[in-house]
Design a protein around this motif. Sequence first.
Motif, PDB file in Angstrom:
ATOM      1  N   LEU A  65      -2.777  -3.900  -5.808  1.00  0.00           N
ATOM      2  CA  LEU A  65      -1.427  -4.051  -5.270  1.00  0.00           C
ATOM      3  C   LEU A  65      -1.478  -4.445  -3.794  1.00  0.00           C
ATOM      4  O   LEU A  65      -0.708  -5.301  -3.337  1.00  0.00           O
ATOM      5  N   SER A  66      -2.381  -3.857  -3.049  1.00  0.00           N
ATOM      6  CA  SER A  66      -2.518  -4.186  -1.625  1.00  0.00           C
ATOM      7  C   SER A  66      -2.973  -5.622  -1.425  1.00  0.00           C
ATOM      8  O   SER A  66      -2.494  -6.322  -0.518  1.00  0.00           O
ATOM      9  N   MET A  67      -3.893  -6.090  -2.268  1.00  0.00           N
ATOM     10  CA  MET A  67      -4.359  -7.469  -2.156  1.00  0.00           C
ATOM     11  C   MET A  67      -3.229  -8.454  -2.432  1.00  0.00           C
ATOM     12  O   MET A  67      -3.069  -9.458  -1.710  1.00  0.00           O
ATOM     13  N   ASN A  68      -2.437  -8.198  -3.449  1.00  0.00           N
ATOM     14  CA  ASN A  68      -1.313  -9.084  -3.733  1.00  0.00           C
ATOM     15  C   ASN A  68      -0.239  -8.995  -2.654  1.00  0.00           C
ATOM     16  O   ASN A  68       0.473  -9.970  -2.401  1.00  0.00           O
ATOM     17  N   GLY A  69      -0.106  -7.841  -2.028  1.00  0.00           N
ATOM     18  CA  GLY A  69       0.802  -7.730  -0.893  1.00  0.00           C
ATOM     19  C   GLY A  69       0.355  -8.602   0.266  1.00  0.00           C
ATOM     20  O   GLY A  69       1.173  -9.275   0.914  1.00  0.00           O
ATOM     21  N   LEU A  70      -0.939  -8.612   0.541  1.00  0.00           N
ATOM     22  CA  LEU A  70      -1.497  -9.463   1.578  1.00  0.00           C
ATOM     23  C   LEU A  70      -1.200 -10.935   1.296  1.00  0.00           C
ATOM     24  O   LEU A  70      -0.696 -11.675   2.158  1.00  0.00           O
ATOM     25  N   LEU A  71      -1.499 -11.367   0.070  1.00  0.00           N
ATOM     26  CA  LEU A  71      -1.326 -12.778  -0.282  1.00  0.00           C
ATOM     27  C   LEU A  71       0.143 -13.189  -0.283  1.00  0.00           C
ATOM     28  O   LEU A  71       0.502 -14.252   0.237  1.00  0.00           O
ATOM     29  N   SER A  72       0.996 -12.367  -0.867  1.00  0.00           N
ATOM     30  CA  SER A  72       2.416 -12.730  -0.927  1.00  0.00           C
ATOM     31  C   SER A  72       3.050 -12.722   0.455  1.00  0.00           C
ATOM     32  O   SER A  72       3.953 -13.524   0.740  1.00  0.00           O
TER      33      SER A  72
ATOM     34  N   LYS B 105       0.722   8.697  -7.308  1.00  0.00           N
ATOM     35  CA  LYS B 105       0.621   8.399  -5.870  1.00  0.00           C
ATOM     36  C   LYS B 105      -0.732   7.790  -5.519  1.00  0.00           C
ATOM     37  O   LYS B 105      -1.471   8.273  -4.662  1.00  0.00           O
ATOM     38  N   THR B 106      -1.078   6.711  -6.215  1.00  0.00           N
ATOM     39  CA  THR B 106      -2.368   6.071  -5.998  1.00  0.00           C
ATOM     40  C   THR B 106      -2.313   5.088  -4.839  1.00  0.00           C
ATOM     41  O   THR B 106      -1.288   4.459  -4.578  1.00  0.00           O
TER      42      THR B 106
ATOM     43  N   LEU C 176       0.848  -1.196   0.000  1.00  0.00           N
ATOM     44  CA  LEU C 176       0.000   0.000   0.000  1.00  0.00           C
ATOM     45  C   LEU C 176       0.884   1.247   0.000  1.00  0.00           C
ATOM     46  O   LEU C 176       0.655   2.199  -0.754  1.00  0.00           O
ATOM     47  N   TRP C 177       1.911   1.225   0.850  1.00  0.00           N
ATOM     48  CA  TRP C 177       2.837   2.360   0.925  1.00  0.00           C
ATOM     49  C   TRP C 177       3.687   2.463  -0.340  1.00  0.00           C
ATOM     50  O   TRP C 177       3.901   3.571  -0.864  1.00  0.00           O
ATOM     51  N   VAL C 178       4.156   1.347  -0.865  1.00  0.00           N
ATOM     52  CA  VAL C 178       4.976   1.370  -2.084  1.00  0.00           C
ATOM     53  C   VAL C 178       4.189   1.977  -3.236  1.00  0.00           C
ATOM     54  O   VAL C 178       4.698   2.805  -3.998  1.00  0.00           O
TER      55      VAL C 178
END
Length: 507
Positions: free
Chosen positions: A269-276, A263-264, A253-255
Amino acid sequence: MDDADIQAAIDGLWIFTAGVLCFLMQAGFGLLEVGSIRAKNAQNVLLKNLLDGCAAALAYWAVGFGLALGEGGNPFWGQSYFFLIGYEDQLVYFFFFYVFAGTTATIVSGAVAERCRFRAYLIYTFVLTGFIYPVASHWIWSPDGFFHGRVIDYAAGGAVHMVGGAAALSGAWVLGPRIGRFEYDESEGRWISKPIRGHNAVLAATGTFILWFGFFPFNAASGFTIVNEGFVQVGRAATVTALAGASGCLTLLWVGYRFREGKTVDLGLSMNGLLSGMVATCSGVGYFDPWAGIPIGATGALSYYAMAALLEKLRIDDPLGAAPVHLGAGAWGMFLVAFFVNGRYMDDPPPERVGIFFGGNGVLLGWQLAAIALDFAWPMVTCSIMFGIMKKFGIFRVSEEAEKMGMDSHHHGGAAYHWGSVVLGRPGENPPVAGELVGETEAGGKRESKPSGETNSGDREGVNPAARGPEAEGTVNFPEEEKRNSLRRRRSSAVTSTMPQIPAGCM
């Protein structure tokens, strides 16, 4: 009934319950995938996810379980329990491992979405769940396997996630990108990435929530016991999983906000961050301290981000990021096992089984690296050969016509959504009528509406209407009930509608 029988009954109930909950991840994968692709392929993606469980059940029952955990085998594969002969008394364990096999196959479906032929999908699912995945899992989990007792892969970060992710990478690479995903800009002399957005973020997010739910039993039940010390281990594994998923999500989310153009705050991206983040914990989740989930999850999410950027540079089209999530984060998690495994959660482990941060001598690092190399090379080589053969004989990728039209109409007899029954806009505005098209262009934008009675000049989804039959030109194919309602609202004359002609050889 003595204490041993009671313990066995409790553990059996726990494993069965966890297996059922893990099976719900198939629904999560299906919703995530269908929301992440275009509406014209929704039925196709859901049907393939449905058949993952079917094909995996038959293949793993007939051959896969025996190759994975059969007795009397060798360091490479098992040699008994085919068709479950001789294993009738402990089928709860077969069920749990079957769910893992189905997960391996489902990982691949996201990478080949929107362009893989139905026949090819069934072939590779049978081969992956009946041979490729079982052999890789035998190396680590079977007492006869050459990695057993040397490599730590507690909840299949290597055997399921790396194997499935490498198969996904192979499929996306051999199959090639979707039409319009990359375009060559002659003025700049380079390839331009043109992302194709999914059609429904709500479905994708709902699928992610279900997967998040499923990761807890997936990781926590991989110790196969919940009594005595197992109760503590289950709680620790669930806690590590929760912290890793949270840190992975917040990291990306921050990246996305800090480094992406505009700056979205990016949902995908956040969902894939959670899963990974959760994938990265799988290999050692039962032996990690709870706090370790935070750095492991955060860096696992970054490994996904780095691999996704690399694949885009290489023009490998993975619509869901399946390979970066499962292969990238899975390999990173296997590597971190050699540093973060705490020996106090094992029974008097030697230094060769302890992480470097907790007094290990580094031998575990060597074994983990060897397992990473084989868990990547084995599925990558075997799947590339299989996919290459199917491509050579023309049964891997759908035709250009089918891809542009959408496989729901071309393969499955009609679209998943019937837009003609929906009245949009403010009260008093006219509803859609025959002759108007509501949909998406190849790039994901809104299509320009056509006035009633005006044909599409032969360019609906880039396909000549003659291919759909001469009667279909200039009409929208509403179901009969929807057509009657539309005609009543508009008080117009009857419009004849036909189903598209399905070309031979689309399967």
